[in-house]
Design a protein around this motif. Structure first.
Motif, PDB file in Angstrom:
ATOM      1  N   SER A  14     -44.759  25.241  26.866  1.00 21.94           N
ATOM      2  CA  SER A  14     -44.008  24.315  25.854  1.00 21.94           C
ATOM      3  C   SER A  14     -42.402  24.630  26.185  1.00 21.94           C
ATOM      4  N   THR A  15     -42.145  25.429  27.095  1.00 20.73           N
ATOM      5  CA  THR A  15     -40.764  25.653  27.358  1.00 20.73           C
ATOM      6  C   THR A  15     -40.169  24.547  27.803  1.00 20.73           C
ATOM      7  N   SER A  16     -38.878  24.018  27.283  1.00 25.81           N
ATOM      8  CA  SER A  16     -38.001  22.956  27.961  1.00 25.81           C
ATOM      9  C   SER A  16     -36.489  23.186  27.770  1.00 25.81           C
ATOM     10  N   PHE A  17     -35.610  22.870  28.468  1.00 26.59           N
ATOM     11  CA  PHE A  17     -34.455  22.933  28.160  1.00 26.59           C
ATOM     12  C   PHE A  17     -33.440  21.268  28.288  1.00 26.59           C
ATOM     13  N   ARG A  18     -32.669  21.226  27.292  1.00 23.09           N
ATOM     14  CA  ARG A  18     -31.808  19.652  27.373  1.00 23.09           C
ATOM     15  C   ARG A  18     -30.559  19.875  26.847  1.00 23.09           C
ATOM     16  N   ILE A  19     -29.703  19.201  27.347  1.00 22.59           N
ATOM     17  CA  ILE A  19     -28.541  19.267  27.118  1.00 22.59           C
ATOM     18  C   ILE A  19     -28.078  17.827  26.178  1.00 22.59           C
ATOM     19  N   LEU A  20     -27.614  18.158  24.849  1.00 19.06           N
ATOM     20  CA  LEU A  20     -27.421  16.940  23.926  1.00 19.06           C
ATOM     21  C   LEU A  20     -26.127  17.057  23.128  1.00 19.06           C
ATOM     22  N   ASN A  21     -25.174  17.805  23.762  1.00 14.25           N
ATOM     23  CA  ASN A  21     -23.912  17.743  23.206  1.00 14.25           C
ATOM     24  C   ASN A  21     -23.130  16.187  23.451  1.00 14.25           C
ATOM     25  N   PRO A  22     -23.234  15.775  24.338  1.00 13.53           N
ATOM     26  CA  PRO A  22     -22.722  14.372  24.763  1.00 13.53           C
ATOM     27  C   PRO A  22     -22.931  13.416  23.449  1.00 13.53           C
ATOM     28  N   SER A  38     -28.988  20.572  44.364  1.00 17.42           N
ATOM     29  CA  SER A  38     -28.398  21.307  43.189  1.00 17.42           C
ATOM     30  C   SER A  38     -27.289  20.358  42.333  1.00 17.42           C
ATOM     31  N   THR A  39     -26.485  19.426  43.343  1.00 20.97           N
ATOM     32  CA  THR A  39     -25.467  18.737  42.639  1.00 20.97           C
ATOM     33  C   THR A  39     -26.126  17.767  41.875  1.00 20.97           C
ATOM     34  N   ALA A  40     -26.949  16.962  42.422  1.00 21.26           N
ATOM     35  CA  ALA A  40     -27.779  15.745  41.629  1.00 21.26           C
ATOM     36  C   ALA A  40     -28.539  16.254  40.529  1.00 21.26           C
ATOM     37  N   ILE A  41     -29.171  17.778  40.409  1.00 25.57           N
ATOM     38  CA  ILE A  41     -29.864  18.218  39.307  1.00 25.57           C
ATOM     39  C   ILE A  41     -28.665  18.478  38.145  1.00 25.57           C
ATOM     40  N   ALA A  42     -27.511  18.957  38.686  1.00 23.02           N
ATOM     41  CA  ALA A  42     -26.599  19.183  37.719  1.00 23.02           C
ATOM     42  C   ALA A  42     -25.952  17.897  36.905  1.00 23.02           C
ATOM     43  N   PHE A  43     -25.715  16.906  37.633  1.00 21.71           N
ATOM     44  CA  PHE A  43     -25.093  15.697  37.047  1.00 21.71           C
ATOM     45  C   PHE A  43     -26.230  15.081  36.114  1.00 21.71           C
ATOM     46  N   MET A  44     -27.571  15.326  36.969  1.00 18.48           N
ATOM     47  CA  MET A  44     -28.701  14.431  36.065  1.00 18.48           C
ATOM     48  C   MET A  44     -29.111  15.236  34.650  1.00 18.48           C
ATOM     49  N   MET A  45     -29.089  16.491  34.648  1.00 21.85           N
ATOM     50  CA  MET A  45     -29.168  17.142  33.290  1.00 21.85           C
ATOM     51  C   MET A  45     -27.961  17.136  32.405  1.00 21.85           C
ATOM     52  N   ALA A  46     -26.838  17.180  32.906  1.00 17.90           N
ATOM     53  CA  ALA A  46     -25.797  17.208  32.141  1.00 17.90           C
ATOM     54  C   ALA A  46     -25.382  15.682  31.471  1.00 17.90           C
ATOM     55  N   LEU A  47     -25.521  14.674  32.379  1.00 19.88           N
ATOM     56  CA  LEU A  47     -25.117  13.429  31.851  1.00 19.88           C
ATOM     57  C   LEU A  47     -26.109  12.603  31.245  1.00 19.88           C
ATOM     58  N   THR A  48     -27.405  12.687  31.783  1.00 17.93           N
ATOM     59  CA  THR A  48     -28.316  11.957  31.183  1.00 17.93           C
ATOM     60  C   THR A  48     -29.168  12.540  29.947  1.00 17.93           C
ATOM     61  N   GLY A  49     -28.798  13.974  29.749  1.00 17.23           N
ATOM     62  CA  GLY A  49     -29.803  14.462  28.941  1.00 17.23           C
ATOM     63  C   GLY A  49     -31.519  14.841  29.385  1.00 17.23           C
ATOM     64  N   GLN A  52     -25.776   5.656  25.714  1.00 16.61           N
ATOM     65  CA  GLN A  52     -25.748   6.402  24.495  1.00 16.61           C
ATOM     66  C   GLN A  52     -24.672   7.494  23.985  1.00 16.61           C
ATOM     67  N   ARG A  53     -24.492   8.117  25.054  1.00 19.81           N
ATOM     68  CA  ARG A  53     -23.540   9.147  25.012  1.00 19.81           C
ATOM     69  C   ARG A  53     -21.997   8.868  24.830  1.00 19.81           C
ATOM     70  N   SER A  54     -21.217   9.932  24.405  1.00 21.11           N
ATOM     71  CA  SER A  54     -19.755   9.694  24.168  1.00 21.11           C
ATOM     72  C   SER A  54     -19.259   9.491  25.627  1.00 21.11           C
ATOM     73  N   PRO A  55     -18.561   8.359  26.029  1.00 27.80           N
ATOM     74  CA  PRO A  55     -17.958   8.127  27.129  1.00 27.80           C
ATOM     75  C   PRO A  55     -16.836   9.430  27.500  1.00 27.80           C
ATOM     76  N   LEU A  56     -16.263   9.700  26.506  1.00 31.89           N
ATOM     77  CA  LEU A  56     -15.329  10.600  26.877  1.00 31.89           C
ATOM     78  C   LEU A  56     -15.992  12.076  27.151  1.00 31.89           C
ATOM     79  N   ALA A  57     -17.006  12.623  26.588  1.00 31.96           N
ATOM     80  CA  ALA A  57     -17.566  13.663  26.721  1.00 31.96           C
ATOM     81  C   ALA A  57     -18.373  13.753  28.070  1.00 31.96           C
ATOM     82  N   LEU A  58     -18.895  12.547  28.406  1.00 29.74           N
ATOM     83  CA  LEU A  58     -19.483  12.609  29.879  1.00 29.74           C
ATOM     84  C   LEU A  58     -18.579  12.504  30.897  1.00 29.74           C
ATOM     85  N   SER A  59     -17.397  11.986  30.586  1.00 30.97           N
ATOM     86  CA  SER A  59     -16.288  12.027  31.783  1.00 30.97           C
ATOM     87  C   SER A  59     -15.695  13.583  31.777  1.00 30.97           C
ATOM     88  N   VAL A  60     -15.707  14.040  30.738  1.00 34.98           N
ATOM     89  CA  VAL A  60     -15.036  15.714  30.625  1.00 34.98           C
ATOM     90  C   VAL A  60     -16.225  16.594  31.250  1.00 34.98           C
TER      91      VAL A  60
END
Length: 605
Positions: free
Chosen positions: A274-282, A312-323, A508-516
């Motif tokens: 059941s473990t999962s990790f997700r970035i929701l802040n944007p 690793s680069t694509a994984i980082a952007f995919m998790m951070a920018l798309t949630g 759906q996410r904040s454009p400024l937050a995604l850019s940052v």
């Protein structure tokens, strides 16, 4: 120790048998603060070392302690449960994560607790886990309100179906077995238990903390950095702490988001199904919390030499920018989790064994060297140092089904010993001696959807801007019309649909937050960067987003909208999914409107 402290300790020992648990707890807290100069925040995280100095409250907020209300005529007093609780388990310690979000004071207190325990040679480990003792309610501690470790409960789980239905066992009562299965499958609120989000972002606004930069730094940002360092085992001379000796073992059975990952920075992260990790802040108008993700995500797969390191680069952007929500297989395949243990029942075996394992000071294979007269003060290496924490490492491997490096529960890499046809069975030296159904089935190669999709869209995520990434994904999504309905092009249609899903999530996410976040990841990829420098940059950026007047965070916090999490509610005949409404009133309508100057203003370039 001063004579006053000695006298105080003796006085407390004489009167303690006559005091109530709450009074004992108060004396213990006062004594700890006098002897160790502990901050007052540490007492927001109860630590019971004898008796039951606290109990978890009833669901209505009233105390479940039978001694708390001696007179029935007294009005019931409601209070909040602590966000986390520390309990002893023999020579180990268990941190119960009672609430998914901690208050700023609790974050600071938990950081101190973990740092002080990790530097103690009197224990062998610290286990951090959300409550799994009552699977019927996914963390409802009403049947375990004193937070006892699972193996200390009566009976053993899984002995028979009747026992599970009738109640008892280490994982709570099963008054309604069907309900228990539903809750285990769907969770009490999210489709899985919510382990930790770190803190409640909306409450920070309600407390007025987001408007006060000094208070925000002092009470939230700095404690988050401190908690991350404490779990990771960093040495901090500023608080007069000793270096960490014992490892932190995290077992998150459910969803971890954003700052909650600070609790997964320890030596071992054991993922369950059941473990999962997700970035929701944007979705809140925020970027990375200061836990080091802008450093860690671009380096996934590096530590264990995994195939995911090539993406690793694509994984980082995919998790951070798309949630994108990384499940257990994704986390182990990328090194975000170190081991996969399967079901949460492994916690019972882990706790039971850790409680009997030698403490760090007594983990030795050879007797200590003799100290000759006149050489008492000579520095000499500890000949048993290579064997410290080794038994714990072997135990973790034993309770795991496989680890991030590809080894099985015996620490063996079996690729060369598996059959060539399926890769699932051990080769038979003499097939005539083994029936097919008796063959030992092993785990084949892990399949990670996160890694696969990152490889598929790798070129799109190499675009230098967020706008460029979105446009490349749109181009892929547009190919659906070309392939849909054609025989043999089903995979192309699936890729186009996934690309459209990623675009939708980013819009759906904040454009400024995604850019940052994109900028922070690019800086975090630099070779000279360290975890500490990235955490400081994350901290500065997040503070500016918090306090930005009429900024995206402020708009989200005042809107009352959520972040799209799915709530499971019980209807008349079945479970009903209810999804939180997303906020859409961002200051920028798209990432095209975000200027380079605005990004630099937030990041501090």
């Amino acid at each position: 120790m001063s004579s006053m402290k000695i006298a105080y300790r003796k006085a407390a020992s004489r009167i303690s048998p006559k005091l109530s648990p709450s009074a004992l707890s108060k004396i213990g807290n006062d004594l700890e603060q006098i002897v160790t100069n502990a901050p007052s925040s540490v007492f927001s995280i109860p630590e019971s070392v004898r008796g039951d100095a606290f109990v978890i409250n009833n669901p209505d907020g009233t105390s479940s302690n039978p001694y708390a209300q001696r007179d029935a005529s007294e009005p019931k007093v409601k209070s909040d449960n602590p966000g986390a609780v520390v309990r002893p388990m023999g020579t180990s310690r268990r941190v119960f994560l009672i609430n998914p979000s901690l208050t700023p004071t609790e974050i600071d207190g938990l950081a101190y607790r973990i740092r002080s325990m990790a530097s103690s040679g009197g224990i062998n480990s610290i286990v951090v886990a959300n409550p799994m003792e009552d699977a019927e309610c996914n963390g409802d501690m009403s049947d375990n309100n004193t937070c006892l470790p699972s193996f200390m409960e009566e009976g053993e789980p899984g002995k028979s179906m009747d026992r599970m239905i009738d109640g008892g066992g280490a994982y709570g009562k099963r008054q309604n077995f069907i309900k228990g299965i539903l809750h285990e499958r769907f969770g009490d609120g999210l489709g899985a238990p919510y382990v930790s989000s770190g803190y409640d972002a909306r409450k920070i606004h309600e407390m007025g903390m987001s408007k006060d930069a000094d208070r925000l730094d002092r009470e939230l940002m700095t404690p988050l950095v401190s908690l991350s360092q404490a779990v990771r085992g960093s040495y901090d001379e500023t608080i007069n702490s000793s270096p960490s000796k014992v490892p932190v073992v995290s077992l998150p059975n459910g969803l971890v988001t954003d700052a909650g990952y600070s609790l997964l920075l320890g030596s071992y992260v054991l993922a369950t199904h059941s473990t999962s990790f997700r970035i929701l802040n944007p979705l809140r108008g925020l970027a990375f919390d200061p836990v080091g993700l802008s450093y860690l995500l671009p380096r996934v797969g590096w530590e264990f030499g995994q195939a995911s390191s090539a993406h690793s680069t694509a994984i980082a952007f995919m998790m951070a920018l798309t949630g994108y929500e990384a499940n257990a297989e994704d986390m182990v395949s990328t090194g975000l989790a170190t081991h996969y243990v399967g079901g949460p029942f492994k916690l019972n075996l882990l706790e039971r064994t850790l409680s009997d394992l030698n403490s760090w000071d007594y983990q030795a294979l050879f007797p200590p060297e003799k100290i000759l007269y006149g050489r008492e003060n000579e520095a000499r290496p500890d000949i048993n140092d290579p064997f410290k924490n080794l038994a714990l490492a072997n135990l973790i491997q034993y309770v795991s089904e496989y680890d991030a490096a590809g080894a099985d529960e015996y620490g063996v890499y079996l690729k060369d010993d598996l059959d060539d046809e399926t890769g699932l069975f051990l080769k038979d030296k003499d097939p005539s001696l083994t029936m097919p159904e008796e063959r030992i089935q092993m785990y084949g190669e892990l399949v990670s959807e996160l890694v696969n999709w990152s490889a598929t869209f790798g070129e799109a995520f190499e675009e230098p801007t967020v706008e460029g990434i979105i446009e490349r994904l749109r181009e892929v999504a547009a190919t659906k019309a070309e392939f849909e309905g054609k025989l043999g092009y089903e995979e192309d249609v699936m890729v186009a649909e996934q690309a459209q899903s990623l675009v939708t999530n980013m819009e759906q996410r904040s454009p400024l937050a995604l850019s940052v976040m994109h900028h922070l990841l690019l800086q975090g990829m630099e070779e000279e960067e360290t975890l500490e420098t990235c955490m400081e940059r994350e901290k500065a950026s997040q503070m500016r987003l918090f306090k930005k007047k009429d900024g995206d965070y402020e708009r989200w916090a005042e809107s009352g909208k959520g972040v799209g999490l799915v709530e499971m509610t019980q209807g008349n005949s079945s479970l009903i999914k209810e999804k939180e409404n997303l906020f859409s009133g961002w200051a920028h309508s798209s990432v095209k409107e975000v200027t380079e100057d605005e990004i630099k203003e937030i990041v501090g370039v």
